[in-house]
Design an enzyme around this catalytic site. Structure first.
Site, PDB file in Angstrom:
ATOM      1  N   CYS A 167     -76.447  86.380  35.691  1.00 20.86           N
ATOM      2  CA  CYS A 167     -75.813  85.067  35.743  1.00 20.86           C
ATOM      3  C   CYS A 167     -76.096  84.336  37.056  1.00 20.86           C
ATOM      4  O   CYS A 167     -76.422  83.147  37.057  1.00 20.86           O
ATOM      5  CB  CYS A 167     -74.308  85.234  35.538  1.00 20.86           C
ATOM      6  SG  CYS A 167     -73.359  83.707  35.648  1.00 20.86           S
ATOM      7  N   CYS A 172     -59.358  99.076  47.795  1.00 23.86           N
ATOM      8  CA  CYS A 172     -60.622  98.738  48.449  1.00 23.86           C
ATOM      9  C   CYS A 172     -60.446  97.490  49.314  1.00 23.86           C
ATOM     10  O   CYS A 172     -59.922  96.475  48.841  1.00 23.86           O
ATOM     11  CB  CYS A 172     -61.712  98.508  47.414  1.00 23.86           C
ATOM     12  SG  CYS A 172     -61.960  99.903  46.286  1.00 23.86           S
ATOM     13  N   ASP A 200     -65.064  85.065  36.158  1.00 23.59           N
ATOM     14  CA  ASP A 200     -64.333  86.099  36.882  1.00 23.59           C
ATOM     15  C   ASP A 200     -63.992  85.673  38.302  1.00 23.59           C
ATOM     16  O   ASP A 200     -62.970  86.067  38.860  1.00 23.59           O
ATOM     17  CB  ASP A 200     -65.191  87.372  36.915  1.00 23.59           C
ATOM     18  CG  ASP A 200     -64.403  88.602  37.320  1.00 23.59           C
ATOM     19  OD1 ASP A 200     -63.167  88.569  37.231  1.00 23.59           O
ATOM     20  OD2 ASP A 200     -65.021  89.608  37.708  1.00 23.59           O
TER      21      ASP A 200
END
Length: 370
Positions: A255, A19, A277
């Site tokens: 979040c 991607c 992340d």
């Protein structure tokens, strides 16, 4: 120690797709070691042991990638089996997995159902938008394969939602995207703005999303969503759901809408631990589950002042009428001001959207109460 939310990379940054906009592939290239390979049982068992001794109330294991199914179904069978044997009965365990869907088959879906996994399926709305940036290693589109994965999940009764990345291109096709997702019966939808690479000027990629494009996307999507609701059809759009929840006096569960970073842990395949992340980078490495206690990991986070720095809002935000809803968004989207994160890149998009949608958001709150 409160509940724990642990994001795992069992296959590190490895993926069977290519991607264009993958933020983790870009992030991995910025580390000394980009790919940590597949997570071993030694690492996964050490992680479970640490979590079992530290968590109170609940521990959530969230598997992402790269593509986490590349670790193989046997990895997950062993993970769940060891967790069941190790984690105390009074501690609730939750599992979630984000996937591109390419490797899913009946065995995977049966496992998800039997172990109560919540699955996130990456699908960029329509064939035209999805296949533009979400292609396989041969450069071919993957839309039909992902739809096939969705039908397998449906057939097995697995709980899942659809995750759509909002690129500049997709923002111009929001009507077909929403229509396609609803037409395929995807009741739970999440849309996240595409991230530009860590290095370089924003807005220079083919997939880049400008603040103006994002503003128009949010307005149009909201119009479509609101009209569906007015006609008696409710589709869960996570961002809008959270806004209505906030207007009702509750804290958002998402979040990026809390105004500061949460207490999360990213565990790479070698056991390295990071605070988020979006920050799986060398300078944010807090330790390793193989050799550091949870208390040591948290002390490393405090030394980084990762949460503390995210709590600092620019003066412009503090006096803004929209701050109670915007809260300056995700830290990764904030423009740097010296050593601290500054104003959100999409500030004007949020301001324009809130001014446009707020009266109807209050109406939605009343509609959903009845």
């Amino acid at each position: 120690m409160p509940s724990l939310s642990i994001l795992l990379k069992p296959a590190s940054c490895a993926c069977n797709l290519h991607c264009d906009y993958c933020f983790y592939a870009d992030e991995a290239k910025s580390r000394t070691i980009s790919d940590y390979g597949m997570m071993s049982r030694a690492v996964s068992h050490a992680l479970i042991d640490r979590a079992a001794g530290a968590a109170q109330g609940m521990v959530a294991f969230l598997f992402q990638g790269g593509e986490p199914t590349l670790a193989g179904l046997d990895f997950y069978r062993d993970f769940v089996s060891y967790a069941q044997a190790t984690i105390p009965c009074g501690l609730t365990v939750q599992y979630a997995l984000q996937t591109n869907g390419i490797l899913l088959d009946e065995a995977w879906c049966r496992f998800f159902k039997e172990n109560d996994f919540l699955v996130g399926l990456s699908l960029d709305g329509s064939r035209k938008c999805h296949d533009r940036f979400r292609r396989d290693r041969a450069g071919e589109g993957t839309y039909e394969q992902v739809l096939g994965a969705a039908r397998l999940l449906d057939g097995a009764g697995v709980s899942y939602n659809v995750l759509t990345v909002v690129t500049g291109y997709l923002a111009g096709h929001v009507r077909s995207v929403f229509s396609n997702l609803c037409g395929n019966g995807f009741c739970f939808q999440q849309y996240i703005p595409c991230l530009d690479p860590l290095e370089g000027k924003r807005g220079q990629q083919e997939y880049s999303l400008s603040p103006k494009q994002y503003e128009e996307f949010l307005k149009t999507l909201f119009d479509l969503w609101y009209q569906e609701l007015a006609n008696g059809r409710y589709w869960s759009v996570r961002y809008f759901d959270n806004l209505v929840w906030m207007l009702d006096g509750h804290a958002p569960e998402q979040c990026s809408m809390r105004g500061c970073c949460g207490l999360q842990y990213l565990v790479e395949a070698d056991g390295s631990v990071y605070p988020c992340d979006f920050y799986g980078l060398d300078e944010y490495r807090m330790g390793n589950v193989l050799c550091h206690s949870w208390q040591e990991l948290d002390q490393a986070r405090r030394s980084l002042r990762f949460i503390e720095n995210s709590q600092v809002a620019p003066q412009e935000c503090q006096i803004c009428r929209w701050y109670p809803l915007c809260r300056n968004g995700c830290r990764r989207e904030r423009l740097a001001q010296g050593a601290a994160p500054g104003k959100n890149y999409y500030c004007q998009a949020y301001a324009g959207f809130f001014a446009y949608a707020l009266p109807r958001l209050y109406q939605v709150r009343r509609m959903l109460r009845t």
